[in-house]
Design an enzyme around this catalytic site. Structure first.
Site, mmCIF file in Angstrom:
data_model
loop_
_atom_site.group_PDB
_atom_site.id
_atom_site.type_symbol
_atom_site.label_atom_id
_atom_site.label_comp_id
_atom_site.label_asym_id
_atom_site.label_seq_id
_atom_site.Cartn_x
_atom_site.Cartn_y
_atom_site.Cartn_z
ATOM 1 N N SER A 192 0.821 -1.209 0.000
ATOM 2 C CA SER A 192 0.000 0.000 0.000
ATOM 3 C C SER A 192 0.862 1.270 0.000
ATOM 4 C CB SER A 192 -0.959 -0.053 1.195
ATOM 5 O OG SER A 192 -1.989 0.893 1.073
ATOM 6 N N HIS A 205 -7.564 -5.738 -0.428
ATOM 7 C CA HIS A 205 -6.381 -4.902 -0.233
ATOM 8 C C HIS A 205 -5.362 -5.545 0.705
ATOM 9 C CE1 HIS A 205 -4.081 -1.241 -0.337
ATOM 10 N NE2 HIS A 205 -4.129 -1.109 0.980
#
Length: 273
Positions: free
Chosen positions: A102, A254
């Site tokens: 991320s 994610h």
């Protein structure tokens, strides 16, 4: 497979106390960089797989996890990158592979741009990209007396479980342990102070022209159901990075290290060995 506990300690880098977990042996080094509002916990499921093949260094970034919530550090991606390069120097590591998740992916790209000779190969997991800096009105608002309290209220109201539901495709992985781990910083006042400094200082993500200058071999790995950093970001990155490839996983969100640790490990091995 025997699992060896990583050493857990604090190190002083650029006058900031960094929490660090590491295992040094005669194997090639690999540096793990977590994302926004996370910590070394991000990699807990792939570290046992990596440790037989690599020396491992994983740190909590300033402002997150157990590291110092510094009120003097300027929270830009470039400064994060410089800090981690200095961290490598403290471990006497001249070059390393990097696995980053991320927001950590943007920091890793900065490291590759600043010191390409120190970065062998990049593995970016659902990396942030193409985001702009905060709007001036929001930055100005952050100096208002009640802004920190408002941010704290907003984040607490949403709740960790709701965030995790948005970050994981497999909802069965949400349990008390992961909820408690991600909830820890929310009880610290200093966390919100660091968060506001990040909001003020964070520059925009690297531009396409800057990305095109990065020649480090890069593997992008994405969850096709990622709603935090959508897969279209991965498709843009693989076009802008001159030496990159993209692997995607169906029914994956994610927090890809939670959902696909074994496949990610195999991808890493194929890419770096």
């Amino acid at each position: 497979m025997s699992v060896v506990e990583l050493k857990q300690t604090y190190i002083k880098v650029a006058n900031i106390n960094l929490y660090c977990e590491y295992l040094l042996n005669d194997k090639p080094p690999i540096f793990l960089i977590h994302g926004f509002a996370s910590s070394t916990y991000t990699f807990r499921r792939i570290i046992p797989l990596l440790q037989e093949q690599f020396s491992i260094i994983s740190v909590d970034l300033p402002g997150f996890g157990r590291s110092e919530k510094s009120t003097s550090f300027v929270y830009t991606f470039e400064n994060y990158a410089k800090l981690l390069i200095e961290c490598m120097d403290q471990f006497n590591i001249s070059n390393t592979h990097i696995v980053a998740h991320s927001m950590g992916g943007q920091i890793a790209l900065h490291m590759a741009r600043i010191a390409p000779e120190k970065v062998n190969k990049l593995v970016l997991l659902c990396s942030s990209g193409y985001a702009k800096s905060s709007k001036k009105l929001l930055i100005y608002s952050s100096y208002l007396p009640l802004f920190e309290r408002s941010i704290s209220y907003f984040i607490r109201r949403k709740g960790v479980e709701k965030y995790l539901k948005g970050a994981l495709f497999n909802q069965a992985l949400i349990n008390d342990e992961i909820i408690n781990e991600f909830a820890k910083p929310l009880s610290e006042k200093a966390f919100y102070t660091s968060l506001i400094r990040l909001l003020r200082h964070r520059e925009g993500d690297l531009l396409p022209k800057q990305l095109q200058e990065i020649r480090v071999p890069t593997l992008l790995i994405w969850g096709e159901e990622d709603s935090v950093v959508p897969i279209r970001v991965g498709h843009k990155l693989v076009k802008d990075l001159p030496n990159a490839q993209l692997i995607t996983y169906e029914k994956t969100g994610h927090l890809i290290t939670e959902e696909r640790p074994e496949p990610i490990f195999k991808n890493i091995m194929t890419h770096v060995i």
